[in-house]
Design an enzyme around this catalytic site. Structure first.
Site, PDB file in Angstrom:
ATOM      1  CE  LYS A 195      10.580  -4.021  -6.535  1.00  0.00           C
ATOM      2  NZ  LYS A 195      11.459  -5.183  -7.252  1.00  0.00           N
ATOM      3  CD  GLU A 197       8.257 -11.669  -9.679  1.00  0.00           C
ATOM      4  OE1 GLU A 197       9.395 -12.618 -10.222  1.00  0.00           O
ATOM      5  OE2 GLU A 197       7.849 -11.244  -8.403  1.00  0.00           O
ATOM      6  CD1 TRP A 200      -1.158  -6.588  -3.166  1.00  0.00           C
ATOM      7  CD2 TRP A 200      -0.592  -6.808  -0.943  1.00  0.00           C
ATOM      8  NE1 TRP A 200      -0.331  -7.710  -3.416  1.00  0.00           N
ATOM      9  CE2 TRP A 200      -0.521  -7.856  -2.209  1.00  0.00           C
ATOM     10  CE3 TRP A 200      -0.894  -7.150   0.446  1.00  0.00           C
ATOM     11  CZ2 TRP A 200       0.132  -9.271  -1.621  1.00  0.00           C
ATOM     12  CZ3 TRP A 200      -0.378  -8.196   0.735  1.00  0.00           C
ATOM     13  CH2 TRP A 200      -0.119  -9.601  -0.130  1.00  0.00           C
ATOM     14  CB  CYS A 231      -0.637  -0.080   0.993  1.00  0.00           C
ATOM     15  SG  CYS A 231      -2.168  -1.785   1.449  1.00  0.00           S
ATOM     16  N   GLY A 258      -0.383  -1.275   5.971  1.00  0.00           N
ATOM     17  CA  GLY A 258      -0.190  -2.265   7.145  1.00  0.00           C
ATOM     18  C   GLY A 258      -1.152  -3.112   7.186  1.00  0.00           C
ATOM     19  CE  LYS A 262      12.240 -12.307 -11.161  1.00  0.00           C
ATOM     20  NZ  LYS A 262      12.826 -11.627  -9.683  1.00  0.00           N
TER      21      LYS A 262
END
Ligand code: M6R
Length: 609
Positions: free
Chosen positions: A604, A489, A71, A2, A96, A486
């Site tokens: 990320k 993902e 997120w 977030c 959080g 990779k």
């Protein structure tokens, strides 16, 4: 995860919030929203990307506002769960997890508050509203309310009738930006470069108020933190180009091609030296590293893979045992502490909750020799560790980690050489040779990047595959793991990395004409062993894609495709061999049309457990 942006300024802050969220979208992209004071509260929310929100916000003007890109943790991605969450004229954005939200929600429901979302965040909004009944102002109410929260958070709160925005952090990043026409707050500096370079990193427990003409900060103990005495003002050295896409189509592509510069920048501090000083890792390093008899590496994801490569280097060069643990496992298992052990935390973001918690856990067990290898200065993991080595990859925005990985490898090789030297296992000539090889890496990686057209041609054959196997041996086994990560993902193809010798112990059963097998075949001591493993695949009709070195004795034949890297690179070969695997995943994702920089379900910075 977030991203948060807050602004109080003389200018119209709506474009600032939107641009800030766009810069923070890497942190989460399930939904986005903002709250403005006009002077009554206006809230806009949308499911999906910031671009959707930008359309809604078009034409809006305001001087006070908070914004959020999400997120999802509690509650599906939907408009009702999108931030900001409100409670009668008060709005909150949050990054959080509030662990005790169930109890608080029950209590607030009993007090008559109505919940309209499934999030933990809405509890914060009602809790602050409730606390305002007995607190003199919003600042005091936020301080009292957060004292009741368990978990990790960064929040920004605004309320109708208030001139300022109150922000707070505990276990999630938040910084203030000091502008000429107003003040700002955000989850990271990239969001605020558009308005200022002057940043104050808040500390855990800080509550701050930003107003148009001033900021004030109160630390965890309740005393006002003085600026700059207690909270220094940092001049950000990020350039706009660092966070711009430029001529590239995707950040991942840009970051793959930035690897030569990223490596050169990371290695700049060794300059032309023939010998290494432990001071590279911090002023306390000579004392802390001396007498280290074993190493424990803690990390997640791609950073964990760099740790796995480092284990080969540290054991081979320094002759000391090295174990590598997935941070989320280490933090909860009963382990045997060793206070003499060097604990190395590897993280691109420096924020990964599991890695941070694992270092805290190691420290709580009495292991104080801690080293952070990290790409973000002033990040939580860097602050937590006694020693630090900052990789200089520059901002990595694509969710798939690329340049952070290769720069971590460079840093870890420096560590292995330093430990080897301290153990008296390296002659001056050997040390100088290792340093020369490191210095040549940017050039060597540049040559590998030139293979892109051939790799692109291979990629087309993967697009209709459901599964893939990656094989490697020795210090290329972690590169096989990284190649598989990779691919899965960003292209959503199921992929597994295996040590090639392990194939016959089970996974060989999967091999058929529909299972491409990608193999890393450097010209090293294990090549002949690897070739036997590849024969096992070919004999079962498997299609082999082999990344060999120029001089590897592996020949293309029916069902065996070979691509050669320009030169064999000895111990540092994993740094080169990962690059074609990054390019392969990138091009497979392009063929499949996935969202390369923002793959589904991911973010990320993983700041939640
Ligand atoms: O920021 P960190 O290096 O601590 O992140 C760890 C992982 O979340 C990260 O490497 C993740 O696996 C990447 N998305 C992989 O490309």
């Amino acid at each position: 995860m977030c991203g948060i942006v807050a602004a109080v300024a003389a200018r119209n802050i709506v474009p600032v919030l939107i641009e800030g969220l766009t810069r923070l979208e890497y942190r989460g992209y399930d939904s986005a929203g903002l709250a403005l004071l006009k002077p009554t509260l206006t809230r806009l929310r949308s499911v999906g990307r910031v671009a959707e929100l930008a359309l809604q916000a078009n034409g809006q003007t305001a001087h006070h506002g908070i914004a959020h890109t999400r997120w999802a943790t509690h509650g599906v991605p939907s408009e009702r769960n999108a931030h900001p969450h409100v409670s009668a004229g008060l709005a909150v954005v949050h990054n959080g997890i509030i662990e005790n939200y169930v109890e608080l929600r029950r209590e607030l429901l009993a007090a008559g508050y109505v919940f309209t979302s499934d999030t933990d965040t809405e509890v914060i909004a009602h809790l602050i509203q409730h606390t305002l009944q007995s607190a003199p102002d919003l600042f005091a109410a936020v301080r009292l309310a957060i004292a009741r929260l368990t978990g990790a958070y960064a929040i920004a709160v605004l309320r109708e009738g208030d001139d300022g925005i109150v922000v707070a952090r505990h276990g999630a990043p938040l910084l203030l930006g000091l502008g000429t026409d107003g003040n700002y707050a955000a989850s990271d500096a990239a969001a605020l470069l558009q308005v200022t370079r002057r940043m104050i990193y808040l500390e855990d427990g800080d509550v701050a108020e930003i107003r148009g003409d001033a900021v004030r900060i109160v630390g965890a103990g309740g005393t006002a933190a003085r600026v700059p005495a207690d909270r220094p003002v940092h001049e950000s050295t990020l350039s706009a180009d660092d966070v711009e896409l430029g001529d590239y189509r995707h950040y991942m592509q840009k970051e793959i091609f930035e690897q030569p510069q990223a490596l050169a920048a990371t290695l700049e501090m060794i300059g032309g030296a023939q010998t290494l000083s432990p001071n590279l890792f911090g002023v306390a390093a000579p004392e802390m590293l001396s007498g280290v008899r074993s190493v424990l590496i803690l990390a997640c994801g791609t950073s964990y893979h760099s740790g796995l490569v480092a284990r080969y280097w540290i054991e081979q060069l320094a002759g000391i045992p090295c174990s590598v643990e997935i941070a989320s496992e280490y933090r909860y298992r009963v382990s045997v502490p060793n206070p003499e052990q060097l604990v190395v935390a590897i993280s691109q973001s420096g924020e990964t909750a599991d890695t941070l918690a694992s270092v805290k856990h190691a420290r709580a067990l009495g292991m104080g020799r801690t080293l952070a290898i990290c790409n973000v200065p002033e990040s939580a993991i860097v602050r937590e560790c006694a020693l630090r080595f900052l990789t200089r990859a520059g901002p990595e925005i694509g969710v798939a980690s690329t340049k952070a990985f290769t720069t971590q490898l460079a840093a870890l090789f420096l560590l292995a050489v330093t430990l080897a030297k301290q153990a008296g296992r390296l002659s001056a000539e050997q040390e100088a040779e290792h340093l020369a090889a490191l210095r040549h890496l940017p050039v060597a990686v540049q040559k590998v990047l030139a293979l892109e057209p051939e790799i692109k041609a291979w990629a087309a054959r993967f697009a209709d595959k459901q599964h893939a196997l990656f094989l490697g041996r020795g210090h290329h086994y972690p590169i096989a793991l990284e190649g598989a990560l990779k691919l899965k993902e960003i292209s959503y193809i199921h992929a597994e990395g295996y040590p090639a010798g392990e194939l016959k112990h089970g996974p060989l059963a999967l091999v058929d004409k529909d299972m491409p097998v990608i193999s890393i075949a450097p010209n090293d001591a294990l090549l002949e062993k690897l070739k036997s493993n590849l024969k096992e695949v070919a004999a079962r009709g498997g299609e082999l894609y082999v990344f060999a070195d120029a001089d590897s004795a592996v020949d293309a034949e029916d069902g065996v495709h070979v691509l050669r890297l320009p030169e064999h690179y000895g111990l540092l070969s994993p740094v080169l061999h990962v690059v074609p695997l990054q390019l392969l995943s990138y091009h497979v994702a392009l063929v499949k049309g996935t969202d390369v920089d923002k793959p589904r379900n991911l973010a990320k910075s993983v700041t939640v457990e």
